[in-house]
Write an enzyme that holds these catalytic residues in place. Structure first.
Site, PDB file in Angstrom:
ATOM      1  N   GLN A  12      25.848 -26.496  -8.474  1.00  0.00           N
ATOM      2  CA  GLN A  12      26.169 -25.185  -7.938  1.00  0.00           C
ATOM      3  C   GLN A  12      25.061 -24.232  -8.345  1.00  0.00           C
ATOM      4  OE1 GLN A  12      29.922 -24.006  -7.165  1.00  0.00           O
ATOM      5  NE2 GLN A  12      28.814 -22.329  -6.205  1.00  0.00           N
ATOM      6  N   GLY A  13      24.336 -23.719  -7.380  1.00  0.00           N
ATOM      7  CA  GLY A  13      23.233 -22.807  -7.695  1.00  0.00           C
ATOM      8  C   GLY A  13      23.466 -21.454  -7.064  1.00  0.00           C
ATOM      9  N   ALA A  14      22.471 -20.587  -7.208  1.00  0.00           N
ATOM     10  CA  ALA A  14      22.585 -19.253  -6.641  1.00  0.00           C
ATOM     11  C   ALA A  14      22.446 -19.301  -5.119  1.00  0.00           C
ATOM     12  CB  ALA A  14      21.512 -18.351  -7.230  1.00  0.00           C
ATOM     13  N   GLU A  15      21.660 -20.270  -4.647  1.00  0.00           N
ATOM     14  CA  GLU A  15      21.358 -20.376  -3.221  1.00  0.00           C
ATOM     15  C   GLU A  15      22.399 -21.172  -2.456  1.00  0.00           C
ATOM     16  OE1 GLU A  15      18.045 -19.718  -1.461  1.00  0.00           O
ATOM     17  OE2 GLU A  15      18.121 -18.163  -2.980  1.00  0.00           O
ATOM     18  N   LYS A  31      24.674 -30.379   1.571  1.00  0.00           N
ATOM     19  CA  LYS A  31      23.956 -29.256   0.976  1.00  0.00           C
ATOM     20  C   LYS A  31      24.373 -28.012   1.750  1.00  0.00           C
ATOM     21  CE  LYS A  31      19.174 -28.119  -0.138  1.00  0.00           C
ATOM     22  NZ  LYS A  31      17.822 -28.702  -0.257  1.00  0.00           N
ATOM     23  N   ASP A 134       7.623 -26.467  -1.847  1.00  0.00           N
ATOM     24  CA  ASP A 134       8.269 -26.394  -3.165  1.00  0.00           C
ATOM     25  C   ASP A 134       8.073 -27.720  -3.906  1.00  0.00           C
ATOM     26  OD1 ASP A 134       9.769 -25.460  -5.298  1.00  0.00           O
ATOM     27  OD2 ASP A 134      11.707 -25.714  -4.314  1.00  0.00           O
TER      28      ASP A 134
HETATM   29  N1  LIG Z   1      20.002 -37.183  -1.164  1.00  0.00           N
HETATM   30  C1  LIG Z   1      20.151 -37.050  -2.481  1.00  0.00           C
HETATM   31  N2  LIG Z   1      20.601 -38.070  -3.222  1.00  0.00           N
HETATM   32  C2  LIG Z   1      20.752 -37.944  -4.559  1.00  0.00           C
HETATM   33  N3  LIG Z   1      20.486 -36.817  -5.256  1.00  0.00           N
HETATM   34  C3  LIG Z   1      20.039 -35.752  -4.581  1.00  0.00           C
HETATM   35  C4  LIG Z   1      19.838 -35.802  -3.170  1.00  0.00           C
HETATM   36  N4  LIG Z   1      19.393 -34.585  -2.765  1.00  0.00           N
HETATM   37  C5  LIG Z   1      19.327 -33.837  -3.860  1.00  0.00           C
HETATM   38  N5  LIG Z   1      19.693 -34.500  -4.964  1.00  0.00           N
HETATM   39  C6  LIG Z   1      19.762 -33.976  -6.357  1.00  0.00           C
HETATM   40  O1  LIG Z   1      20.153 -32.619  -6.305  1.00  0.00           O
HETATM   41  C7  LIG Z   1      19.118 -31.753  -6.807  1.00  0.00           C
HETATM   42  C8  LIG Z   1      19.006 -30.493  -5.955  1.00  0.00           C
HETATM   43  O2  LIG Z   1      18.728 -30.840  -4.591  1.00  0.00           O
HETATM   44  P1  LIG Z   1      17.714 -29.968  -3.717  1.00  0.00           P
HETATM   45  O3  LIG Z   1      16.417 -29.911  -4.411  1.00  0.00           O
HETATM   46  O4  LIG Z   1      17.745 -30.484  -2.338  1.00  0.00           O
HETATM   47  O5  LIG Z   1      18.458 -28.575  -3.765  1.00  0.00           O
HETATM   48  P2  LIG Z   1      17.961 -27.128  -4.198  1.00  0.00           P
HETATM   49  O6  LIG Z   1      16.808 -27.195  -5.137  1.00  0.00           O
HETATM   50  O7  LIG Z   1      19.149 -26.366  -4.619  1.00  0.00           O
HETATM   51  O8  LIG Z   1      17.483 -26.675  -2.783  1.00  0.00           O
HETATM   52  P3  LIG Z   1      16.834 -25.337  -2.230  1.00  0.00           P
HETATM   53  O9  LIG Z   1      15.679 -25.020  -3.141  1.00  0.00           O
HETATM   54  O10 LIG Z   1      16.397 -25.754  -0.850  1.00  0.00           O
HETATM   55  O11 LIG Z   1      17.921 -24.312  -2.227  1.00  0.00           O
HETATM   56  C9  LIG Z   1      17.849 -32.600  -6.797  1.00  0.00           C
HETATM   57  O12 LIG Z   1      16.929 -32.182  -7.787  1.00  0.00           O
HETATM   58  C10 LIG Z   1      18.410 -33.991  -7.045  1.00  0.00           C
HETATM   59  O13 LIG Z   1      18.601 -34.197  -8.436  1.00  0.00           O
HETATM   60 MG   LIG Z   2      15.224 -28.566  -5.373  1.00  0.00          MG
END
Ligand SMILES: Nc1ncnc2c1ncn2[C@@H]1O[C@H](COP(=O)(O)OP(=O)(O)OP(=O)(O)O)[C@@H](O)[C@H]1O
Ligand SMILES: [Mg+2]
Length: 231
Positions: A12-15, A31, A134
């Site tokens: 769970q993030g800010a985005e 996502k 990124d």
């Molecule tokens: N398809 C996947 N299978 C397994 N783990 C995943 C997968 N996609 C993401 N993760 C895990 O979740 C974490 C966050 O995913 P992701 O980087 O896509 O999101 P985010 O950084 O919150 O995205 P954004 O910066 O676009 O908002 C990754 O670092 C990884 O550990």
């Molecule tokens: Mg990421």
């Protein structure tokens, strides 16, 4: 944490948030991006759509570039969701480096091997004019394979294409490399040679204007340095 719908929250993030759920009855990773209350609603919808579309397009482009990503299963623009294959046994490249560091970094062939792989994949992306936007070791997954090589028994899978775009501009590629360098230096300060190793491999695998891209990267880097000295 399991909800009534059988969804399991991973992050769970800010985005937004990441959770395991279903798409057409198939278990997958979802996502979901939140709306931002402080943004004008029209702009908010536009930005979210842009990021979801960027992710969707990048998955397609990566396929033709032969860069592995999770399989894209679908998008839901009004629902602000992307559905993709969940690689449940994967670790991030960040975890891999952290593990390698705890085993000792002097002449660690695992680190060399990973750096070569990062360079290969980023080279391929740029060779196909895909800017990731990124590049960090949290946005690179390593999916275990049964018959892998001892130093890297994984398939390298790139993720998180929300800031990606298509470009022929070598400056965009230079900035992408600079972002990666900064990320590697701050996340893996114990392994300062990492980016240099990545760059060596990148030069071998990129097929699009490598000298020009490196020159731009160096210019961007020099500007960055000047900024830190002044600021
Ligand atoms: N398809 C996947 N299978 C397994 N783990 C995943 C997968 N996609 C993401 N993760 C895990 O979740 C974490 C966050 O995913 P992701 O980087 O896509 O999101 P985010 O950084 O919150 O995205 P954004 O910066 O676009 O908002 C990754 O670092 C990884 O550990
Ligand atoms: Mg990421």
């Amino acid at each position: 944490m399991e909800s009534e719908k059988g969804e399991i929250l991973l992050l769970q993030g800010a985005e937004g948030k990441l959770y395991i759920g279903k798409h057409n009855g198939v278990t997958c990773l979802i996502k979901e991006r939140f709306s931002k209350k402080y943004r004008h609603p029209d702009l908010d919808v536009q930005l979210t759509r842009q990021r979801i579309r960027a992710e969707q397009k990048a998955f397609e482009r990566c396929k033709s570039a032969e860069v592995a990503t999770p399989k894209l299963l679908g998008v839901d623009l009004p629902g602000r969701k992307v559905f993709m294959e969940y690689l449940e046994n994967a670790i991030t490249a960040k975890q891999f480096v952290d593990n390698a560091v705890s085993e000792g970094i002097e002449n660690n062939p695992k680190i060399d091997r990973l750096a070569a792989e990062i360079g290969r994949v980023v080279g391929k992306l740029h060779g196909h004019n895909i800017i990731h936007g990124d590049l960090t070791t949290s946005n690179m997954l390593l999916d275990p394979v049964a018959e892998g090589e001892p130093n890297l028994p994984y398939r390298f899978v790139m993720i998180d294409f929300g800031l990606s775009y298509h470009s022929l501009n070598v400056e965009d590629m230079g900035v992408d490399l600079y972002v990666l360098e900064r990320a590697l230096l701050s996340t893996h300060s114990q392994v300062p040679e990492l980016f240099g190793l990545v760059l060596e491999s990148y030069k071998k695998h990129n097929t699009y204007k490598v000298p020009e891209t490196i020159a731009k990267y160096e210019a961007v880097r020099a500007r960055g340095r000047k900024r830190t000295m002044v600021g």
